[in-house]
Write an enzyme that holds these catalytic residues in place. Structure first.
Site, short mmCIF file in Angstrom:
data_model
loop_
_atom_site.label_atom_id
_atom_site.label_comp_id
_atom_site.label_asym_id
_atom_site.label_seq_id
_atom_site.Cartn_x
_atom_site.Cartn_y
_atom_site.Cartn_z
N THR A 110 1.01 -1.28 -0.31
CA THR A 110 -0.45 -0.02 0.26
C THR A 110 0.74 1.78 0.01
O THR A 110 0.67 2.15 0.18
CB THR A 110 -1.23 -0.03 0.86
OG1 THR A 110 -0.23 0.35 2.40
CG2 THR A 110 -2.33 -1.32 1.36
N SER B 240 1.26 -2.01 7.82
CA SER B 240 -0.07 -2.69 8.08
C SER B 240 -0.68 -2.31 7.33
O SER B 240 -1.06 -1.18 6.64
CB SER B 240 -0.71 -2.70 9.02
OG SER B 240 -2.15 -2.94 8.49
N GLY C 258 10.19 -12.05 17.34
CA GLY C 258 11.67 -12.51 17.04
C GLY C 258 12.53 -12.40 16.89
O GLY C 258 13.61 -12.58 17.23
N TYR D 58 -8.88 -6.47 10.41
CA TYR D 58 -7.99 -6.05 10.54
C TYR D 58 -7.80 -5.07 12.16
O TYR D 58 -6.83 -5.41 12.51
CB TYR D 58 -8.10 -4.14 9.69
CG TYR D 58 -7.45 -3.26 10.78
CD1 TYR D 58 -6.00 -2.81 10.26
CD2 TYR D 58 -7.91 -1.56 10.84
CE1 TYR D 58 -5.23 -1.94 10.46
CE2 TYR D 58 -7.42 -0.70 11.36
CZ TYR D 58 -5.62 -0.95 11.23
OH TYR D 58 -5.01 0.23 11.25
P1 NAD Z 1 0.42 3.27 4.90
O1 NAD Z 1 -0.58 1.63 4.10
O2 NAD Z 1 -0.18 4.07 4.46
O3 NAD Z 1 1.72 1.94 4.79
C1 NAD Z 1 1.22 0.65 5.56
C2 NAD Z 1 3.05 0.48 4.53
O4 NAD Z 1 2.84 -0.45 5.06
C3 NAD Z 1 3.01 0.82 3.53
O5 NAD Z 1 3.94 1.04 3.26
C4 NAD Z 1 2.54 -1.22 3.18
O6 NAD Z 1 3.29 -0.91 1.82
C5 NAD Z 1 3.50 -1.47 4.08
N1 NAD Z 1 3.22 -3.31 4.25
C6 NAD Z 1 1.98 -3.51 4.24
N2 NAD Z 1 2.02 -4.55 4.20
C7 NAD Z 1 3.49 -5.62 4.44
C8 NAD Z 1 4.10 -5.85 4.45
N3 NAD Z 1 3.64 -7.47 4.59
N4 NAD Z 1 5.51 -6.41 4.73
C9 NAD Z 1 6.11 -5.40 4.74
N5 NAD Z 1 5.59 -4.09 4.15
C10 NAD Z 1 3.96 -3.75 3.90
O7 NAD Z 1 -0.34 3.08 6.04
P2 NAD Z 1 0.10 4.26 7.47
O8 NAD Z 1 -1.39 5.02 7.86
O9 NAD Z 1 1.12 4.76 7.27
O10 NAD Z 1 -0.26 3.41 8.52
C11 NAD Z 1 1.21 3.09 9.43
C12 NAD Z 1 0.85 1.90 10.80
O11 NAD Z 1 0.20 2.83 11.83
C13 NAD Z 1 -0.53 1.50 10.32
O12 NAD Z 1 0.14 -0.07 10.99
C14 NAD Z 1 -1.99 1.21 10.77
O13 NAD Z 1 -2.47 0.38 11.27
C15 NAD Z 1 -1.00 2.16 11.30
N6 NAD Z 1 -2.33 3.05 12.21
C16 NAD Z 1 -2.50 4.23 11.89
C17 NAD Z 1 -3.38 5.02 11.59
C18 NAD Z 1 -3.64 6.30 10.77
O14 NAD Z 1 -4.87 6.80 10.99
N7 NAD Z 1 -3.52 6.57 9.57
C19 NAD Z 1 -4.40 5.32 12.81
C20 NAD Z 1 -4.21 3.79 13.45
C21 NAD Z 1 -3.20 2.93 12.88
#
Ligand code: NAD
Ligand code: UDP
Length: 328
Positions: free
Chosen positions: A36, A76, A103, A146
């Site tokens: 993503t 994620s 780990g 999620y």
């Molecule tokens: P985002 O989608 O911009 O970033 C997520 C990144 O994780 C992406 O670059 C994607 O390519 C990478 N990724 C996903 N699965 C992967 C895998 N298996 N291996 C390696 N890379 C992988 O989302 P974000 O808004 O930056 O969110 C980042 C984190 O913060 C997430 O864990 C999300 O659950 C958490 N979060 C964000 C918000 C928010 O409002 N932005 C709110 C609650 C939680």
């Protein structure tokens, strides 16, 4: 020099965290599989001697040479539309991915901070949400992939903390926004801003009476940084408690963007939480943290970012193609 591994580095929050740790003088290893995320978010770091990038899916075994002091697990999918389209990857990155990182942290004797979410509270029956609230989640609903991955992530992290004595931190992030959000990720801020810039109507889901509380990215990053260096291992809410209905928010965006778009109403997605506001008493007391950037200032900065996108980027509004990441 201390070394930190940041997963999800090419995403919205991950890339801002890479910037923060580099600014603070850490050596940073960014890891991402771009499912993503976008290379563009880290392109400015690729020549920086403090930064190294590894393209890797964290649900597969993770090998890092040498010492590691800290790990921040941010990989994620985070947008409801993203995780509806890649439900299995979402479950895997929160469970198998977190297990691999735990780990790795154990092997390196590193401190691990995991990105949890306000979604662990589900459609909350307690308002505002304190860390003591156990949540109201539909395990088998569309958002369950999620929410339950994140709840499992918290459980396994606490198990490693209690059983192995691993140093762990858990941040429960509430809706955060700012530059580098993906325009077409479906979340409400990029959706509304893209619609305003393209001269389209703003799509409010349901009657727009559901609430959210939006936190600007620099505040979120500061809170996460402070939590990592605190000595508290239970979950901590980080977000901005200034709550607004989505309908009022759409009107704010129309005013901010100086457009005269209309609002159209679409069906409310299943299990869409009706209200959300963080109680940040704990973060204030523990970390001396509270948000500094108001919505007006934060939205303006975010709007300027979206305005700077090329016409191609602005009009390429179809959802990201996940096909190369999906094994049939
Ligand atoms: P985002 O989608 O911009 O970033 C997520 C990144 O994780 C992406 O670059 C994607 O390519 C990478 N990724 C996903 N699965 C992967 C895998 N298996 N291996 C390696 N890379 C992988 O989302 P974000 O808004 O930056 O969110 C980042 C984190 O913060 C997430 O864990 C999300 O659950 C958490 N979060 C964000 C918000 C928010 O409002 N932005 C709110 C609650 C939680
Ligand atoms: N939403 C909306 N129109 C859109 C996108 C989202 O009305 O085009 C609503 C959505 O139903 C939710 C809120 O905005 O109530 C925030 O949605 P988002 O996807 O940003 O994140 P969530 O907080 O639901 O995880």
């Amino acid at each position: 020099m201390e070394k930190v591994l940041i997963t999800g580095a090419a995403g919205f929050l991950g890339s801002h965290l890479c910037d923060k740790f580099i600014k603070e003088g850490f050596q940073v290893i960014g890891m991402d599989n771009f499912i993503t995320g976008d290379k563009k978010n880290i392109s400015h770091l690729l020549d920086n001697p403090l930064f190294q990038f590894i393209e890797h899916d964290v649900t597969e075994f993770i090998k890092i040479e040498g010492e590691l002091d800290y790990i921040l697990h941010f990989a994620s999918p985070a947008s409801p539309i993203d995780y509806l389209k890649i439900p299995i990857q979402t479950l895997k990155v929160g469970s198998l991915g977190t297990h691999n990182l735990l780990g790795l942290a154990k092997a390196k004797n590193a401190r691990l901070l995991i990105a949890s979410t306000s979604e662990v509270y589900g459609d909350p029956l307690v308002h505002p949400q304190t860390e003591e609230y156990y949540g109201n989640v539909n395990t088998i609903g569309p958002r369950g992939v999620y929410d339950e991955a994140k709840r499992f992530q918290e459980s396994i992290t606490m198990a490693y903390h209690r059983f192995h004595g691993l140093e762990t931190r858990i941040v429960r992030i509430f809706n955060t926004y700012g530059p580098r959000m993906r325009l077409n990720d479906g979340r409400v801020i990029p959706a509304f801003m893209g619609q305003a810039l393209r001269g389209e109507d703003l799509t409010v889901f349901g009657d727009g009476m559901q609430t959210r509380s939006f936190c600007y990215v620099s505040d979120q990053v500061d809170g996460i940084y402070k939590l990592l260096f605190s000595d508290y291992s239970n979950p901590v809410n980080i977000g901005n408690p200034h709550e607004i209905t989505i309908k009022d928010f759409a009107e704010e965006i129309i005013k901010l963007t100086g457009t005269d778009q209309k609002i159209t109403y679409k069906e409310l997605p299943k299990d869409d939480p009706l209200q959300r506001q963080p109680d940040i008493t704990l973060a204030k007391k523990l970390l001396g943290w509270e948000p500094k950037v108001g919505r007006e200032e934060g939205m303006l900065k975010t709007f300027n970012y979206f305005k700077s996108l090329t016409k191609d980027e602005l009009y390429k509004s179809e959802h990201k193609d996940f096909s190369k990441h999906i094994r049939k």
